[in-house]
Design a protein around this motif. Structure first.
Motif, short mmCIF file in Angstrom:
data_model
loop_
_atom_site.label_atom_id
_atom_site.label_comp_id
_atom_site.label_asym_id
_atom_site.label_seq_id
_atom_site.Cartn_x
_atom_site.Cartn_y
_atom_site.Cartn_z
N GLU A 181 7.74 14.93 -11.67
CA GLU A 181 9.18 14.96 -11.85
C GLU A 181 9.94 14.62 -10.57
O GLU A 181 11.16 14.68 -10.54
CB GLU A 181 9.61 16.35 -12.35
CG GLU A 181 8.92 16.81 -13.63
CD GLU A 181 9.25 15.91 -14.80
OE1 GLU A 181 10.37 15.37 -14.83
OE2 GLU A 181 8.39 15.73 -15.68
N TRP A 182 9.22 14.29 -9.52
CA TRP A 182 9.87 14.03 -8.24
C TRP A 182 10.44 12.61 -8.13
O TRP A 182 11.10 12.30 -7.16
CB TRP A 182 8.87 14.25 -7.10
CG TRP A 182 8.51 15.69 -6.88
CD1 TRP A 182 8.78 16.74 -7.71
CD2 TRP A 182 7.82 16.24 -5.75
NE1 TRP A 182 8.29 17.91 -7.18
CE2 TRP A 182 7.69 17.64 -5.98
CE3 TRP A 182 7.29 15.68 -4.60
CZ2 TRP A 182 7.05 18.47 -5.07
CZ3 TRP A 182 6.65 16.52 -3.70
CH2 TRP A 182 6.54 17.90 -3.93
N GLY A 183 10.13 11.77 -9.10
CA GLY A 183 10.62 10.40 -9.05
C GLY A 183 9.90 9.52 -8.06
O GLY A 183 10.41 8.47 -7.65
N LEU A 184 8.67 9.91 -7.68
CA LEU A 184 7.93 9.11 -6.70
C LEU A 184 7.54 7.75 -7.24
O LEU A 184 7.31 6.82 -6.47
CB LEU A 184 6.66 9.88 -6.27
CG LEU A 184 6.88 11.20 -5.54
CD1 LEU A 184 5.55 11.87 -5.25
CD2 LEU A 184 7.65 10.98 -4.25
N ASP A 185 7.47 7.62 -8.58
CA ASP A 185 7.09 6.34 -9.15
C ASP A 185 8.13 5.26 -8.88
O ASP A 185 7.85 4.07 -9.07
CB ASP A 185 6.84 6.48 -10.66
CG ASP A 185 8.00 7.14 -11.38
OD1 ASP A 185 8.71 7.94 -10.74
OD2 ASP A 185 8.19 6.86 -12.57
N PHE A 186 9.33 5.66 -8.42
CA PHE A 186 10.35 4.67 -8.08
C PHE A 186 9.90 3.78 -6.93
O PHE A 186 10.38 2.65 -6.78
CB PHE A 186 11.66 5.36 -7.72
CG PHE A 186 12.79 4.41 -7.46
CD1 PHE A 186 13.26 4.19 -6.17
CD2 PHE A 186 13.37 3.71 -8.50
CE1 PHE A 186 14.29 3.30 -5.93
CE2 PHE A 186 14.41 2.82 -8.27
CZ PHE A 186 14.87 2.62 -6.98
N MET A 192 0.83 -1.21 0.00
CA MET A 192 0.00 0.00 0.00
C MET A 192 0.86 1.25 0.00
O MET A 192 0.59 2.22 -0.72
CB MET A 192 -0.94 -0.01 1.21
CG MET A 192 -2.05 -1.04 1.12
SD MET A 192 -3.03 -1.20 2.64
CE MET A 192 -3.76 0.43 2.74
N VAL A 193 1.95 1.22 0.79
CA VAL A 193 2.85 2.37 0.85
C VAL A 193 3.53 2.58 -0.50
O VAL A 193 3.66 3.71 -0.99
CB VAL A 193 3.89 2.18 1.96
CG1 VAL A 193 4.93 3.30 1.92
CG2 VAL A 193 3.20 2.15 3.32
N GLY A 194 3.97 1.48 -1.12
CA GLY A 194 4.65 1.59 -2.41
C GLY A 194 3.74 2.07 -3.52
O GLY A 194 4.17 2.77 -4.44
N ALA A 195 2.46 1.71 -3.45
CA ALA A 195 1.52 2.09 -4.50
C ALA A 195 0.98 3.50 -4.33
O ALA A 195 0.48 4.09 -5.29
CB ALA A 195 0.35 1.11 -4.53
N ALA A 196 1.08 4.06 -3.13
CA ALA A 196 0.50 5.37 -2.84
C ALA A 196 1.02 6.47 -3.78
O ALA A 196 0.21 7.19 -4.39
CB ALA A 196 0.74 5.74 -1.38
N PRO A 197 2.35 6.65 -3.94
CA PRO A 197 2.81 7.69 -4.87
C PRO A 197 2.35 7.45 -6.29
O PRO A 197 2.06 8.39 -7.04
CB PRO A 197 4.35 7.60 -4.75
CG PRO A 197 4.60 6.89 -3.47
CD PRO A 197 3.46 5.94 -3.29
N PHE A 198 2.30 6.18 -6.67
CA PHE A 198 1.87 5.79 -8.00
C PHE A 198 0.43 6.26 -8.24
O PHE A 198 0.10 6.80 -9.29
CB PHE A 198 1.97 4.27 -8.12
CG PHE A 198 2.26 3.77 -9.51
CD1 PHE A 198 3.26 4.35 -10.28
CD2 PHE A 198 1.56 2.70 -10.02
CE1 PHE A 198 3.54 3.87 -11.55
CE2 PHE A 198 1.83 2.21 -11.29
CZ PHE A 198 2.83 2.79 -12.06
N GLY A 199 -0.44 6.04 -7.26
CA GLY A 199 -1.83 6.46 -7.37
C GLY A 199 -1.98 7.96 -7.42
O GLY A 199 -2.80 8.50 -8.18
#
Length: 213
Positions: free
Chosen positions: A146-151, A1-8
């Motif tokens: 552009e923050w690279g949160l998708d990493f 859930m934490v990893g998917a949060a920035p993606f969402g």
């Protein structure tokens, strides 16, 4: 859930700033509920791609869920249909990782499907909330994409794979799949993912047979 949060959040931000309406952006997360497919569809919609091509492309990208379903089928085939339908819809990469681990536990609990339900439902709610945050607050954050949160999603997938690397066939399967994915990255419609999946499965089966010989 934490990893998917920035993606969402990023998806919500991109959707709100694209040709999609806010309702359509939120609706895609509610109805489709597949991060990679949603991002790909968003790009294709922005490029003016025909609707049939969008459906076909996202179908190909999500073919990996067929493998997830086959792996979980022995555990859920006895459940009634009213259980199978929502569990099938909510099945994601992350849910599969934690649910398959639960089914591998050696206890004889008859309620493991409730664990499946809880993992999927909470992840679904998390995805909707993050999309909503992206649609509303995301637009107020300059250059959030552009923050690279998708990493964070990449790290999540690495964390999902590592616990499975317990035998030589599994290591070989993961290595071959990874190398093939990189080599076929330029394939159209994300077909490289399917090629990498098939190559990884074939390599794992071959390695397992060699060990048994």
């Amino acid at each position: 859930m934490v990893g998917a949060a920035p993606f969402g959040v990023i998806f919500g931000t991109l959707g709100a700033s694209s040709e999609l309406s806010i309702a359509a952006t939120l609706g895609m997360s509610v109805i489709v509920f597949a991060g990679s497919a949603q991002f790909i569809a968003l790009g294709l919609i922005a490029a003016g791609t025909h609707g049939l091509s969008i459906v076909l492309t996202t179908f190909i990208v999500n073919l990996r869920h067929l493998l997830y379903s086959l792996a979980l089928m022995p555990h859920v085939k006895s459940l009634p249909q009213q259980w199978k339908i929502p569990l099938a819809f909510w099945l994601t990469d992350e849910a599969f990782a934690v649910v398959s681990q639960r089914y591998r536990d050696e206890d004889d609990s008859p309620y493991k499907h409730w664990f499946y339900f809880g993992a999927c439902f909470l992840f679904y709610v998390n995805w909707q909330l993050c999309t909503w945050l992206g649609v509303t607050a995301g637009r107020a954050i300059p250059d959030a994409t552009e923050w690279g949160l998708d990493f964070a999603m990449t790290v999540t997938f690495i964390g999902m794979v590592i616990p499975y690397l317990t035998t030589r066939p599994m290591v070989i399967a993961a290595a071959i799949a990874g190398v093939t994915a990189l080599a076929t990255h330029s394939f159209p419609h994300q077909m490289g993912l399917i090629v990498a999946t098939i190559a990884g499965v074939a390599a794992g089966v071959w390695a397992e047979k060699r060990m048994q010989a």
